[in-house]
Design an enzyme around this catalytic site. Structure first.
Site, PDB file in Angstrom:
ATOM      1  N   THR A  13       0.803  -1.231   0.000  1.00  0.00           N
ATOM      2  CA  THR A  13       0.000   0.000   0.000  1.00  0.00           C
ATOM      3  C   THR A  13       0.837   1.283   0.000  1.00  0.00           C
ATOM      4  O   THR A  13       0.275   2.379   0.018  1.00  0.00           O
ATOM      5  CB  THR A  13      -0.908   0.035   1.239  1.00  0.00           C
ATOM      6  OG1 THR A  13      -0.085  -0.006   2.414  1.00  0.00           O
ATOM      7  CG2 THR A  13      -1.869  -1.141   1.254  1.00  0.00           C
ATOM      8  N   LYS A  14       2.150   1.159  -0.032  1.00  0.00           N
ATOM      9  CA  LYS A  14       3.000   2.349   0.081  1.00  0.00           C
ATOM     10  C   LYS A  14       3.076   3.112  -1.251  1.00  0.00           C
ATOM     11  O   LYS A  14       2.605   2.660  -2.280  1.00  0.00           O
ATOM     12  CB  LYS A  14       4.399   1.956   0.555  1.00  0.00           C
ATOM     13  CG  LYS A  14       4.414   1.364   1.960  1.00  0.00           C
ATOM     14  CD  LYS A  14       3.852   2.334   2.985  1.00  0.00           C
ATOM     15  CE  LYS A  14       4.060   1.910   4.421  1.00  0.00           C
ATOM     16  NZ  LYS A  14       3.204   0.809   4.856  1.00  0.00           N
TER      17      LYS A  14
END
Length: 385
Positions: free
Chosen positions: A180-181
């Site tokens: 999710t970064k």
């Protein structure tokens, strides 16, 4: 409509690079990892960049290499993911939490100084949601007391503090490439530093403490035996992961542009609502926010529901959410083992009790953004006092 909290879309460049790696016959740590490190180092502007298996691994290695051990203390924030404090525990040291700034959620420099004891050896500031901490004050305190500064930049890729990119300021900085970064390698991370001593030690300790990694042992072999120099860890990144990271990094500006557009749209709709509070997201001059997570604080005193009940209503209406974070001192381990309790860090608790992370990723369609806005407003209307 259903809008997930996060959705990943890889480009053809990333897929082709992974295929190239698979066909190369070398999928462990090797030339693609080295290439990713070189490009990342140039992007950040640090002297060294070392690919690792996670941001957690980088924090852990930094603490060990700087000699943090049983009986020591490390100051950090309770408003963070558990890994930040867990790595301190793994060294035998004690995590000393201090409260955060009410406006940003970042660790408060004034509270740092008051928590320093003769056992304090380091500070781990966390750039929460991508907002840079007040690094001038933190570095000044660290210098005055002879402390190391190990930055948790899991949220902060691309963030800038007064003209300096996060990753070039503290003694060592760890980034995350979790799914999710801002860029991803699936799992993975990078440690940056300007300190040759820590760079050389990380290079050895990230792969069992061996004098030569697998690429050098098997592909560039000279017939020499490797030697175990230190009791290291299995903290290396693979070429498969690096293949994704190389092109994710090259797409960074494109992905960030879309993040900015979505952020501005959310701000436009939520900033004037009396039931919602937004944390400060405009850093000092010469600085920039990495726009990692978009969070709102629900003013529960104006609603008939708790934050958790509000989240359930969003989920029922097809909007995915995250909670970043339930403050660590409220979790059972840190209460029972380290004696923390509710009431000790009121600013962190205020944010912890109200924060909701909304869907926020560069692949969101305009109609998905509008649906999230519409749904948040709908739930507020249905739950307000």
């Amino acid at each position: 409509m259903n809008v997930p909290f996060y959705r990943l879309e890889l480009s053809e460049d990333e897929i082709k690079e992974v295929n190239d790696t698979l066909r190369s016959g070398w999928i462990g740590t090797g030339p693609k990892t080295k290439k990713f490190e070189e490009e990342f180092k140039k992007f950040i502007g640090s002297e060294y960049a070392l690919a690792i298996s996670s941001c957690t691994a980088g924090l852990h290695l930094s603490l060990i290499i700087y000699g943090i051990k049983n009986g020591d203390e490390v100051i950090t924030t309770p408003l963070t993911f558990s890994a930040t404090a867990n790595v301190i525990v793994h060294t035998g040291a004690k995590p000393v939490f201090v409260d955060v700034e009410r406006e940003t959620g970042n660790i408060s420099p004034s509270h740092i100084e008051s928590a320093i004891s003769n056992r304090t050896k380091a500070i781990i500031p966390v750039h929460l949601y991508g907002m840079p901490c007040d690094m001038d004050k933190i570095m000044e305190i660290a210098k005055r007391y002879g402390l190391k500064v190990i930055e948790d930049a899991a949220h902060a890729l691309g963030a800038i503090y007064k003209g300096k990119k996060i990753g070039t300021i503290g003694d060592a900085t760890s980034f995350s490439f979790y799914a999710t970064k801002n860029i991803t390698t699936g799992e993975g991370g990078m440690l940056t530093t300007n300190d040759i001593n820590i760079a050389e030690r990380v290079e050895i300790m990230r792969l069992h403490g061996l004098s030569r990694d697998a690429w050098k042992r098997y592909v560039e072999s000279t017939g020499e035996h490797y030697e175990v120099l230190l009791p290291g860890f299995k903290y290396n990144l693979t070429d498969i992961q690096a293949s994704i990271g190389i092109h994710q990094l090259r797409r960074f500006n494109e992905l960030q542009k879309r993040r900015e557009e979505i952020w501005e749209r959310y701000d436009e709709e939520f900033s004037g609502m009396e039931e919602i509070e937004l944390l400060q997201s405009v850093p000092p001059d010469g600085s920039s926010h990495s726009r990692h997570l978009y969070t709102i604080l629900i003013k529960t005193e104006k609603l008939k529901v708790t934050r958790d009940e509000f989240v359930k209503e969003l989920n029922k209406n097809g909007v995915g959410t995250g909670i970043h974070f339930v403050a660590l001192h409220l979790h059972s381990f840190y209460r029972e083992v380290h004696g923390y309790r509710r009431g000790m860090f009121p600013n962190a608790e205020y944010i912890s009790d109200r924060t909701i992370s909304l869907p926020f990723f560069p692949y969101m369609k305009d109609e998905e953004v509008e649906y999230v806005i519409k749904t948040v407003k709908k739930v507020i209307l249905n739950t307000k006092k």
